[in-house]
Design an enzyme around this catalytic site. Structure first.
Site, short mmCIF file in Angstrom:
data_model
loop_
_atom_site.label_atom_id
_atom_site.label_comp_id
_atom_site.label_asym_id
_atom_site.label_seq_id
_atom_site.Cartn_x
_atom_site.Cartn_y
_atom_site.Cartn_z
N SER A 152 -12.77 -2.44 0.95
CA SER A 152 -13.04 -1.82 2.26
C SER A 152 -14.48 -1.33 2.28
O SER A 152 -14.93 -0.69 1.32
CB SER A 152 -12.13 -0.60 2.48
OG SER A 152 -10.79 -1.01 2.51
N ARG B 248 0.86 -1.20 0.00
CA ARG B 248 0.00 0.00 0.00
C ARG B 248 0.89 1.24 0.00
O ARG B 248 1.30 1.74 1.03
CB ARG B 248 -0.90 -0.02 1.24
CG ARG B 248 -1.89 1.15 1.32
CD ARG B 248 -2.81 0.96 2.53
NE ARG B 248 -3.79 2.02 2.67
CZ ARG B 248 -3.54 3.19 3.27
NH1 ARG B 248 -2.35 3.43 3.80
NH2 ARG B 248 -4.48 4.10 3.35
N LYS C 235 -3.85 6.14 8.72
CA LYS C 235 -4.68 6.57 7.59
C LYS C 235 -5.27 7.93 7.94
O LYS C 235 -6.06 8.05 8.88
CB LYS C 235 -5.80 5.54 7.37
CG LYS C 235 -6.67 5.78 6.16
CD LYS C 235 -7.64 4.61 5.98
CE LYS C 235 -8.83 4.90 5.12
NZ LYS C 235 -8.59 5.07 3.71
N1 3NM Z 1 -7.73 1.30 6.37
P1 3NM Z 1 -2.83 0.57 11.64
S1 3NM Z 1 -7.72 1.87 8.84
C1 3NM Z 1 -5.33 1.23 5.74
O1 3NM Z 1 -10.71 1.80 8.30
C2 3NM Z 1 -6.42 1.42 6.73
O2 3NM Z 1 -10.54 1.12 6.25
C3 3NM Z 1 -8.56 1.52 7.41
O3 3NM Z 1 -3.24 0.96 10.15
C4 3NM Z 1 -10.04 1.48 7.32
O4 3NM Z 1 -2.82 -0.90 11.74
C5 3NM Z 1 -6.23 1.72 8.07
O5 3NM Z 1 -1.46 1.15 11.81
C6 3NM Z 1 -4.91 1.90 8.75
O6 3NM Z 1 -3.84 1.22 12.55
C7 3NM Z 1 -4.51 0.73 9.61
#
Ligand code: 3NM
Length: 221
Positions: free
Chosen positions: A116, A45, A145
């Site tokens: 998603s 990503r 994010k």
């Molecule tokens: N998508 P971490 S949250 C890439 O809610 C991504 O759809 C999300 O990163 C969504 O594990 C997210 O560091 C980031 O919290 C996840």
């Protein structure tokens, strides 16, 4: 042939996501350690400030994919369908702001398609459009994010399962070894995460700890 749901669920167990923006270390080294620690799938990503593009992005993708291939870890590309096709990745993951899932499905044939979703409506559409799995989040607050929605993913996963929908689901957002079991208890088939591994001093140990937290959850079932 499209991937079967039970095989998909196995792959989702410990799903690591990373781009150059998520680490101060060498991405190939972080991925190698994460694989040693037992991740079951990887998503490239490359997104956000300072991320690579064009040939540099493709070269990194090819190198990361090579490593995944050696260790039989499926390699998914976030958003960039053309890149996924050019390098013959195992699949693509798209969000609601990316290319529409039905268009992506037509382009990628039987490759893995992850989508998603943040509402029941998006869940139903993603399934209709041919998603093999859903990413549901954020479960917990996340710093990885910038445009993340407020955390509510746990409630949505429960709602999906209550509606009798059995599609493979991975939870995302703020997941750590400490809260992973709670995510599985909502009805998820696996956990996906960036920082819990990519920011760890020792990514191999971080992946192992996550794996152990999933195993202890299985034993309690
Ligand atoms: N998508 P971490 S949250 C890439 O809610 C991504 O759809 C999300 O990163 C969504 O594990 C997210 O560091 C980031 O919290 C996840």
């Amino acid at each position: 042939m499209r991937i079967q749901a039970n095989k998909m669920k196995e792959m989702l167990q410990l799903y690591f996501i990373m781009g150059t923006q998520n680490t101060n270390s060498v991405p190939l080294e972080v991925l190698e350690q994460a694989i040693s620690g037992g991740i079951t799938m990887f998503q490239f990503r490359e997104k956000g400030r300072g991320s690579l593009s064009d040939l540099a992005k493709e070269e990194l993708a090819r190198n990361l994919m090579k490593l995944c291939k050696i260790h039989s870890v499926p390699f998914i590309v976030n958003d960039d369908v053309d890149l996924a096709l050019a390098i013959d990745a195992n699949g693509v993951h798209v969000g609601q702001d990316d290319e529409k899932a039905d268009q992506v499905r037509r382009k990628i044939g039987d490759k893995i398609l992850g989508v998603s979703a943040h509402t029941m409506d998006e869940v139903r559409k993603a399934i209709e459009y041919g998603a093999d799995y859903l990413g549901i989040g954020p479960i917990f607050p996340t710093e990885s994010k910038e445009d993340a929605k407020p955390p509510n993913g746990g409630a949505l996963i429960k709602e999906i399962r209550k509606a009798g929908i059995s599609i493979p689901i991975v939870g995302i957002g703020g997941i750590t070894a400490e809260n992973a079991a709670a995510v599985m208890e909502t009805g998820a088939d696996g956990i996906s995460l960036i920082s819990a591994i990519s920011h760890a001093k020792n990514p191999e140990k971080a992946a192992l700890d996550l794996k152990l937290s999933l195993l202890s959850n299985n034993r309690r079932k």
